[in-house]
Design a protein around this motif. Structure first.
Motif, PDB file in Angstrom:
ATOM      1  N   UNK A  14       0.814  -1.211   0.000  1.00  0.00           N
ATOM      2  CA  UNK A  14       0.000   0.000   0.000  1.00  0.00           C
ATOM      3  C   UNK A  14       0.857   1.275   0.000  1.00  0.00           C
ATOM      4  N   UNK A  15       2.124   1.166   0.330  1.00  0.00           N
ATOM      5  CA  UNK A  15       2.976   2.350   0.428  1.00  0.00           C
ATOM      6  C   UNK A  15       3.333   2.863  -0.956  1.00  0.00           C
ATOM      7  N   UNK A  16       3.149   4.164  -1.204  1.00  0.00           N
ATOM      8  CA  UNK A  16       3.359   4.684  -2.560  1.00  0.00           C
ATOM      9  C   UNK A  16       4.816   4.704  -2.999  1.00  0.00           C
ATOM     10  N   UNK A  17       5.773   4.686  -2.066  1.00  0.00           N
ATOM     11  CA  UNK A  17       7.171   4.851  -2.447  1.00  0.00           C
ATOM     12  C   UNK A  17       7.895   3.550  -2.756  1.00  0.00           C
ATOM     13  N   UNK A  18       7.220   2.400  -2.619  1.00  0.00           N
ATOM     14  CA  UNK A  18       7.920   1.128  -2.783  1.00  0.00           C
ATOM     15  C   UNK A  18       7.602   0.505  -4.141  1.00  0.00           C
ATOM     16  N   UNK A  19       8.405  -0.496  -4.503  1.00  0.00           N
ATOM     17  CA  UNK A  19       8.097  -1.336  -5.652  1.00  0.00           C
ATOM     18  C   UNK A  19       7.224  -2.482  -5.160  1.00  0.00           C
ATOM     19  N   UNK A  66       0.691   5.021   7.764  1.00  0.00           N
ATOM     20  CA  UNK A  66      -0.768   5.149   7.735  1.00  0.00           C
ATOM     21  C   UNK A  66      -1.361   4.249   6.652  1.00  0.00           C
ATOM     22  N   UNK A  67      -0.676   4.117   5.526  1.00  0.00           N
ATOM     23  CA  UNK A  67      -1.177   3.270   4.450  1.00  0.00           C
ATOM     24  C   UNK A  67      -1.243   1.814   4.893  1.00  0.00           C
ATOM     25  N   UNK A  68      -0.212   1.342   5.576  1.00  0.00           N
ATOM     26  CA  UNK A  68      -0.217  -0.032   6.084  1.00  0.00           C
ATOM     27  C   UNK A  68      -1.302  -0.217   7.134  1.00  0.00           C
ATOM     28  N   UNK A  69      -1.499   0.791   7.926  1.00  0.00           N
ATOM     29  CA  UNK A  69      -2.470   0.728   9.025  1.00  0.00           C
ATOM     30  C   UNK A  69      -3.877   0.407   8.495  1.00  0.00           C
ATOM     31  N   UNK A  70      -4.223   0.943   7.321  1.00  0.00           N
ATOM     32  CA  UNK A  70      -5.577   0.748   6.787  1.00  0.00           C
ATOM     33  C   UNK A  70      -5.878  -0.718   6.513  1.00  0.00           C
ATOM     34  N   UNK A 112      -1.721  -7.656  11.701  1.00  0.00           N
ATOM     35  CA  UNK A 112      -1.278  -7.692  13.101  1.00  0.00           C
ATOM     36  C   UNK A 112      -0.565  -6.401  13.491  1.00  0.00           C
ATOM     37  N   UNK A 113       0.336  -5.920  12.636  1.00  0.00           N
ATOM     38  CA  UNK A 113       1.129  -4.736  12.967  1.00  0.00           C
ATOM     39  C   UNK A 113       0.245  -3.504  13.136  1.00  0.00           C
ATOM     40  N   UNK A 114      -0.767  -3.359  12.295  1.00  0.00           N
ATOM     41  CA  UNK A 114      -1.685  -2.226  12.425  1.00  0.00           C
ATOM     42  C   UNK A 114      -2.558  -2.341  13.657  1.00  0.00           C
ATOM     43  N   UNK A 115      -2.990  -3.571  13.976  1.00  0.00           N
ATOM     44  CA  UNK A 115      -3.786  -3.770  15.174  1.00  0.00           C
ATOM     45  C   UNK A 115      -3.011  -3.508  16.450  1.00  0.00           C
ATOM     46  N   UNK A 139      -2.872   4.726  17.196  1.00  0.00           N
ATOM     47  CA  UNK A 139      -3.708   5.070  16.076  1.00  0.00           C
ATOM     48  C   UNK A 139      -2.964   5.292  14.780  1.00  0.00           C
ATOM     49  N   UNK A 140      -3.748   5.687  13.767  1.00  0.00           N
ATOM     50  CA  UNK A 140      -3.248   5.735  12.397  1.00  0.00           C
ATOM     51  C   UNK A 140      -2.217   6.835  12.150  1.00  0.00           C
TER      52      UNK A 140
END
Length: 572
Positions: free
Chosen positions: A165-170, A504-508, A512-515, A520-521
């Motif tokens: 979900x991260x915009x900067x990665x491949x 924040x993108x991963x959090x959405x 497990x990591x986001x939970x 919070x986000x």
């Protein structure tokens, strides 16, 4: 010329059936020792400046441990020691002792607080630091960087859909989860007479090769990496070498294969094979670290040491819009754990069954609607509006701030104690009054930046994912661009433990990591905001710095701590 000293000692911890920290499983109890848990320390001196890197084979560093070590060192060293100078980190082995925190939640499975474990850790750590402090001699220091070749099976991203979900990665597909992480390894090399005597490696991968089915203290992959590197240095004639294998961005990084057939492959590794797997993973790390030494090394030429440490209260903190996608009201909240935290990770550490997790998620969403649209009074409605705005799409199971599970106080959970021993212990402690004023998890957290010549090390509490850590590095690098700092490194699991930090993108995605990103986000955005300010203070002369040096966690009530201390483990 820098003076440097190093030392190591085993942590004198007797396994007595207390649960280990890491998996949160009631059955995961230490009854023997496989690979001794170690304390390893490197101390640097430059004139009246000092810096201490200390790494423990533990699952977490807690404020109780850190404060105990600081008090001991202050007593012995007086004004020569200040807490800013101490970087206290750990390998995050999941086969280390629990019961070492004054905060309630992560001690529940132990059960409770084990003061003699903390005392043994504090005493040994302080002794090791003092031995290294007093043995310092002229030492040449350099920084090398190794890179794992793609075919080396050392690490995989365990939450690939969130990472993508991260915009900067491949973006990576399921066959290439091993590329969805930082495969570089910075290594600080400490040499005398052209020979390496000590080193510190930073590479992020969970120390979860050994599962919750085992019952022995063990250093896991990082412990085996250190022992293997030290054995190889000893073979060259080096007496008492010290090799620290610390953590980088390990939050979403597993030592186990993730991809098609992952469950079958993990199931095939059990019993003695888990320890051999940990040994092999550690050997990959030690081989790369030793092989990187001297290759295109950057000598630490510019002289000087510096260190800043500041504690911040995380709940209700505002993020700079520059780090929050331009959002002007991006705040953290009181800590909350989502359903995915209790569901665990599918390969490293499964938690509650999926059917129960789905039911808990439904109940959490139902409670949210009731609180935001129901009959709550205005103050409660305002509180929950802010809470849910900060927590975003997380299905909240545990409100650690208000100490409620799905709206129920801990002593009145509707689930019977016989159904789950962890629930029974939570109820027991709550009914005793052992958690009334005590925090369940830390909310006042240490942020630290230290510099060694032209190298800065950002020291983060808890577990940062690959991209979250990279954003912190980029943030600090931007602030230090004109200061002579040439490279910024990231060291995690430092000085305290509160859970995870995702982007924040991963959090959405709420894996497990986001939970387990409890504030919070916007947690990462707040960390970037605060680390940026701390880095700006490094640009000032020491006498002109204005950062907060006074804030510390609120002391836990001694009476409550006593109620949850030395609780006999099951079977005793």
């Amino acid at each position: 010329m820098y003076l440097a000293g190093w030392s190591k000692q085993p942590l004198p911890l007797t396994p007595r059936g207390y649960a280990m920290h890491g998996y949160g499983q009631w059955h995961h109890r230490a009854r023997s020792t496989r690979l001794p848990l170690m304390c390893r320390t490197i101390v640097l001196h430059h004139g009246h400046q000092h810096l201490v890197f200390c790494c423990l084979d533990l699952g977490y560093i807690t404020y109780a441990i850190r404060q105990g070590v600081c008090d001991h060192l202050t007593t012995v060293l007086g004004g020569d020691f200040t807490p800013e100078q101490l970087v206290l980190t750990c390998t995050h082995t999941h086969s280390g002792p629990g019961g070492c925190s004054h905060d309630g939640l992560y001690n529940l499975v132990t059960p409770g607080y084990v003061p003699d474990y903390v005392e043994a850790i504090v005493t040994t750590t302080a002794e090791t630091i003092l031995e290294a402090w007093n043995s310092a001699e002229p030492t040449e220091i350099s920084l090398s960087t190794g890179h794992f070749e793609n075919e080396i099976p050392v690490a995989w991203n365990r939450s690939l859909d969130a990472y993508n979900e991260n915009p900067e990665i491949v973006p990576r597909d399921d066959l290439h989860a091993h590329l969805a992480l930082d495969r570089t390894m910075p290594v600080l090399d400490f040499q005398r007479n052209g020979q390496t005597h000590a080193l510190m490696s930073l590479f992020g991968v969970h120390a979860t090769c050994v599962s919750s089915q085992q019952t022995a203290f063990d250093g896991d992959n990082k412990g085996y990496a250190a022992r293997n590197a030290e054995s190889q240095l000893e073979a060259t004639g080096i007496a008492n070498p010290v090799a620290i294998f610390a953590q980088g961005t390990a939050g979403d990084v597993s030592p186990h294969y993730h991809g098609p057939g992952q469950a079958r492959r993990r199931k095939a590794i059990h019993g003695e094979a888990e320890y051999q797997y940990a040994r092999r993973n550690g050997e990959y790390q030690s081989t790369l670290a030793l092989g990187a030494l001297g290759e295109e090394a950057t000598r630490i030429e510019s002289e000087g040491l510096d260190a800043l440490l500041s504690y911040i209260a995380m709940p209700g903190r505002k993020a700079d819009p520059a780090y929050a996608n331009g959002v002007d009201d991006a705040y953290t909240s009181a800590p909350c754990h989502g359903v995915p935290f209790f569901a665990g990770t599918p390969v490293d550490g499964p938690g509650m069954p999926s059917l129960l997790a789905r039911s808990a998620g439904w109940l959490a969403r139902r409670l949210r609607r009731k609180r935001l649209n129901g009959s709550a009074d205005d103050s409660d409605r305002s509180y929950y509006q802010q809470l849910y705005q900060a927590q975003g799409n997380k299905d909240i199971l545990l409100e650690a701030g208000r100490k409620q599970v799905l709206g129920h106080t801990l002593d009145r959970l509707p689930l019977p104690g016989w159904a789950d021993p962890l629930v029974a212990e939570m109820k027991r402690q709550a009914r005793l009054g052992a958690l009334n004023q005590s925090d369940l998890v830390p909310s006042v957290l240490p942020l630290q930046i230290v510099t060694l010549g032209q190298i800065a090390v950002v020291c983060c509490p808890g577990e940062f994912t690959t991209v979250a850590g990279q954003r912190v590095r980029d943030t600090v690098s931007a602030q230090l661009a004109n200061t002579g700092i040439e490279q910024v490194l990231l060291l995690t699991y430092c000085n305290d433990y509160m859970g995870y930090v995702t982007t924040r993108e991963e959090y959405q995605r709420q894996r497990y990591e986001g939970g387990h990103t409890v504030f919070g986000q916007w947690s990462l955005a707040v960390f970037q905001t605060e680390f940026a300010e701390l880095a700006r203070q490094l640009n000032k002369a020491p006498e002109q710095r204005t950062y907060d040096r006074e804030t510390r966690p609120t002391p836990v009530p001694e009476a409550e701590l006593a109620l949850r201390s030395n609780v006999p483990p099951p079977g005793l």
